[in-house]
Design a protein around this motif. Sequence first.
Motif, PDB file in Angstrom:
ATOM      1  N   ARG A 108       8.507  42.194  -2.404  1.00  0.00           N
ATOM      2  CA  ARG A 108       8.748  42.162  -3.850  1.00  0.00           C
ATOM      3  C   ARG A 108      10.081  41.483  -4.138  1.00  0.00           C
ATOM      4  N   VAL A 109      10.116  40.674  -5.194  1.00  0.00           N
ATOM      5  CA  VAL A 109      11.348  39.996  -5.576  1.00  0.00           C
ATOM      6  C   VAL A 109      12.225  40.980  -6.359  1.00  0.00           C
ATOM      7  N   ILE A 110      13.409  41.248  -5.826  1.00  0.00           N
ATOM      8  CA  ILE A 110      14.360  42.152  -6.458  1.00  0.00           C
ATOM      9  C   ILE A 110      15.326  41.373  -7.340  1.00  0.00           C
ATOM     10  N   ALA A 111      15.721  40.188  -6.879  1.00  0.00           N
ATOM     11  CA  ALA A 111      16.639  39.341  -7.640  1.00  0.00           C
ATOM     12  C   ALA A 111      16.338  37.878  -7.359  1.00  0.00           C
ATOM     13  N   ASP A 112      16.516  37.063  -8.374  1.00  0.00           N
ATOM     14  CA  ASP A 112      16.317  35.629  -8.242  1.00  0.00           C
ATOM     15  C   ASP A 112      17.409  34.957  -9.063  1.00  0.00           C
ATOM     16  N   THR A 113      18.316  34.272  -8.380  1.00  0.00           N
ATOM     17  CA  THR A 113      19.455  33.687  -9.089  1.00  0.00           C
ATOM     18  C   THR A 113      19.938  32.418  -8.426  1.00  0.00           C
ATOM     19  N   ARG A 114      20.591  31.612  -9.203  1.00  0.00           N
ATOM     20  CA  ARG A 114      21.336  30.461  -8.705  1.00  0.00           C
ATOM     21  C   ARG A 114      22.803  30.631  -9.101  1.00  0.00           C
ATOM     22  N   ALA A 136      24.796  33.371  -8.000  1.00  0.00           N
ATOM     23  CA  ALA A 136      25.514  34.299  -7.121  1.00  0.00           C
ATOM     24  C   ALA A 136      26.882  33.725  -6.776  1.00  0.00           C
ATOM     25  N   VAL A 137      27.844  34.616  -6.627  1.00  0.00           N
ATOM     26  CA  VAL A 137      29.200  34.231  -6.246  1.00  0.00           C
ATOM     27  C   VAL A 137      29.498  34.883  -4.896  1.00  0.00           C
ATOM     28  N   THR A 138      29.995  34.097  -3.963  1.00  0.00           N
ATOM     29  CA  THR A 138      30.331  34.620  -2.647  1.00  0.00           C
ATOM     30  C   THR A 138      31.833  34.871  -2.564  1.00  0.00           C
ATOM     31  N   PHE A 139      32.189  36.100  -2.204  1.00  0.00           N
ATOM     32  CA  PHE A 139      33.590  36.466  -2.024  1.00  0.00           C
ATOM     33  C   PHE A 139      33.865  36.652  -0.542  1.00  0.00           C
ATOM     34  N   THR A 140      34.998  36.146  -0.111  1.00  0.00           N
ATOM     35  CA  THR A 140      35.447  36.377   1.254  1.00  0.00           C
ATOM     36  C   THR A 140      36.813  37.059   1.172  1.00  0.00           C
ATOM     37  N   GLU A 141      36.937  38.143   1.883  1.00  0.00           N
ATOM     38  CA  GLU A 141      38.173  38.907   1.885  1.00  0.00           C
ATOM     39  C   GLU A 141      38.648  39.104   3.309  1.00  0.00           C
ATOM     40  N   SER A 142      39.845  38.692   3.566  1.00  0.00           N
ATOM     41  CA  SER A 142      40.529  38.985   4.812  1.00  0.00           C
ATOM     42  C   SER A 142      39.588  38.860   6.002  1.00  0.00           C
ATOM     43  N   LYS A 143      39.431  39.927   6.745  1.00  0.00           N
ATOM     44  CA  LYS A 143      38.626  39.915   7.978  1.00  0.00           C
ATOM     45  C   LYS A 143      37.193  40.386   7.763  1.00  0.00           C
ATOM     46  N   TYR A 144      36.814  40.682   6.520  1.00  0.00           N
ATOM     47  CA  TYR A 144      35.473  41.195   6.231  1.00  0.00           C
ATOM     48  C   TYR A 144      34.454  40.070   6.125  1.00  0.00           C
ATOM     49  N   ALA A 145      33.205  40.409   6.341  1.00  0.00           N
ATOM     50  CA  ALA A 145      32.128  39.428   6.186  1.00  0.00           C
ATOM     51  C   ALA A 145      31.990  39.035   4.718  1.00  0.00           C
ATOM     52  N   PRO A 146      31.552  37.812   4.423  1.00  0.00           N
ATOM     53  CA  PRO A 146      31.357  37.399   3.033  1.00  0.00           C
ATOM     54  C   PRO A 146      30.348  38.312   2.321  1.00  0.00           C
ATOM     55  N   VAL A 147      30.569  38.530   1.029  1.00  0.00           N
ATOM     56  CA  VAL A 147      29.697  39.369   0.202  1.00  0.00           C
ATOM     57  C   VAL A 147      29.263  38.564  -1.001  1.00  0.00           C
ATOM     58  N   GLN A 148      27.976  38.638  -1.340  1.00  0.00           N
ATOM     59  CA  GLN A 148      27.482  37.937  -2.519  1.00  0.00           C
ATOM     60  C   GLN A 148      27.299  38.904  -3.674  1.00  0.00           C
ATOM     61  N   TYR A 149      27.796  38.500  -4.835  1.00  0.00           N
ATOM     62  CA  TYR A 149      27.625  39.263  -6.062  1.00  0.00           C
ATOM     63  C   TYR A 149      26.640  38.512  -6.945  1.00  0.00           C
TER      64      TYR A 149
END
Length: 54
Positions: A7-13, A15-28
């Motif tokens: 099932r499609v939960i989200a469909d977007t173009r 999304a913003v990718t954040f990278t912080e320090s030593k953490y893996a990138p996160v998409q909002y």
Amino acid sequence: MVKSEGRVIADTRRAVTFTESKYAPVQYIPREDVDMSFLEPTEQKTYCAYKGEA
């Protein structure tokens, strides 16, 4: 596109990718691009010195 169990939960173009320090990138993803009916509220809370309470 975000899918779960076929099932499609989200469909977007937008999304913003954040990278912080030593953490893996996160998409909002903007809420407008998410089918919120698939999500459930939780009692869990977190705090980040940079982003505040979540």
